[in-house]
Enzyme design. Structure first.
Site, PDB file in Angstrom:
ATOM      1  N   GLU A   1      12.035   0.751 -29.630  1.00 36.78           N
ATOM      2  CA  GLU A   1      11.091  -0.118 -30.343  1.00 36.78           C
ATOM      3  C   GLU A   1      11.108  -1.524 -29.749  1.00 36.78           C
ATOM      4  OE1 GLU A   1      12.365   0.075 -34.371  1.00 36.78           O
ATOM      5  OE2 GLU A   1      11.578   2.087 -34.707  1.00 36.78           O
ATOM      6  N   GLU A   2      12.302  -2.010 -29.421  1.00 39.70           N
ATOM      7  CA  GLU A   2      12.429  -3.345 -28.828  1.00 39.70           C
ATOM      8  C   GLU A   2      11.723  -3.414 -27.475  1.00 39.70           C
ATOM      9  OE1 GLU A   2      15.963  -6.373 -27.225  1.00 39.70           O
ATOM     10  OE2 GLU A   2      16.459  -4.735 -28.596  1.00 39.70           O
ATOM     11  N   ARG A   3      11.856  -2.367 -26.688  1.00 38.91           N
ATOM     12  CA  ARG A   3      11.226  -2.339 -25.361  1.00 38.91           C
ATOM     13  C   ARG A   3       9.708  -2.306 -25.492  1.00 38.91           C
ATOM     14  NH1 ARG A   3      15.899   1.982 -23.567  1.00 38.91           N
ATOM     15  NH2 ARG A   3      17.505   0.389 -23.179  1.00 38.91           N
TER      16      ARG A   3
ATOM     17  N   GLY B   1       8.651  -5.718 -26.353  1.00 41.26           N
ATOM     18  CA  GLY B   1       8.718  -6.602 -25.189  1.00 41.26           C
ATOM     19  C   GLY B   1       7.459  -6.524 -24.343  1.00 41.26           C
TER      20      GLY B   1
END
Length: 263
Positions: free
Chosen positions: A120-122, A125
């Protein structure tokens, strides 16, 4: 809050972390340190990944909520070349006690939970970088149209307006890839492959866009308070934070079936 995963011995290699949380009279007793912790200097609590048992590195880790005012926690600010509006810290845990009820989910599932969060973070980003690059290209068009060199605007040079057209095209390609990955995520499908591709491309494209646009601003682009120079410093982190480019390539290769097996 903050996420406390990375360590000096385990950044991209999350399985190599050493911080431990052992049970004692109904509490977890935490010892170790964490590195590169975003929000670490001001966070009220952290989501800590620690080794809660012996055994396989992918099955011995758990996520634990740790109040940052607990006894035995100390913090040290890390100075960076960019992203200075976001504080980053090294955290130290010396016999820090928290109730066992602070465990997230099931013990031993921390590595799996953390990998899901990383995807999810990627994806975030990649999405986060799109408007930044659009804005930098827009600002560069305005500046190069106004800036006159040798009797004509910088933008009138074919090498400039063609290059900006190429960069805009690359951003739109990344947008399409990111939207496709988001659609897969929203529909409940595994988007790990697409998220890794989007993260890889966004980090590299951020570097390409900021470098190219800064060049067209000339000396003004090298000034500290120029938006291009700030983006040039800040955006470099995209290829490192949340999983380095090389980690993304390894994930993609695994999905392609081209990653060599371990002997």
């Amino acid at each position: 809050g903050c996420i406390a995963v990375s360590e000096t011995t385990g950044g991209s290699d999350v399985a190599a972390i050493k911080t431990s949380a052992r049970i004692d009279e109904g509490d977890y007793v935490i010892n170790g340190s964490k590195m590169w912790i975003t929000n670490g200097m001001q966070a009220d609590w952290c989501c800590l990944l620690a080794n809660t048992s012996e055994g396989a590195a992918h099955r011995n880790k758990s996520l634990i909520i740790v109040p940052m005012d607990a006894a035995g926690i100390s913090r040290q600010k890390i100075r960076k070349i960019g992203m200075n509006s976001s504080d980053t810290a090294q955290l130290f845990f010396d016999n820090v006690r928290v109730p066992k009820r602070n465990l997230i989910g099931q013990e031993g599932m921390g590595f799996t939970f953390q990998m899901l969060q990383f995807q999810e973070e990627r994806l975030w980003g990649a999405a986060n970088s799109l408007k930044m690059m659009d804005r930098l290209i827009d600002q560069t068009i305005v500046y190069t149209r106004e800036r006159k060199v040798f009797g004509k605007s910088v933008l009138d040079n074919q090498s400039v307006h063609f290059r900006l057209a190429e960069l805009r095209t690359e951003v739109e390609c990344l947008r399409a890839l990111t939207y496709q990955a988001v659609a897969a995520y929203v529909s409940g499908k595994d988007m790990s492959r697409l998220a890794s591709m989007a993260k890889l491309k966004s980090g590299r494209l951020c570097r390409e866009v900021t470098d190219a646009c800064l060049q067209y601003w000339g000396g003004m682009g090298f000034a500290w308070d120029n938006p291009l120079s700030r983006a040039y410093r800040d955006a470099r982190l995209v290829s490192i934070g949340g999983g380095a480019d090389e980690v993304m390539l390894g994930i993609i290769a695994k999905f392609e079936g081209t990653l060599p097996g371990k002997s």
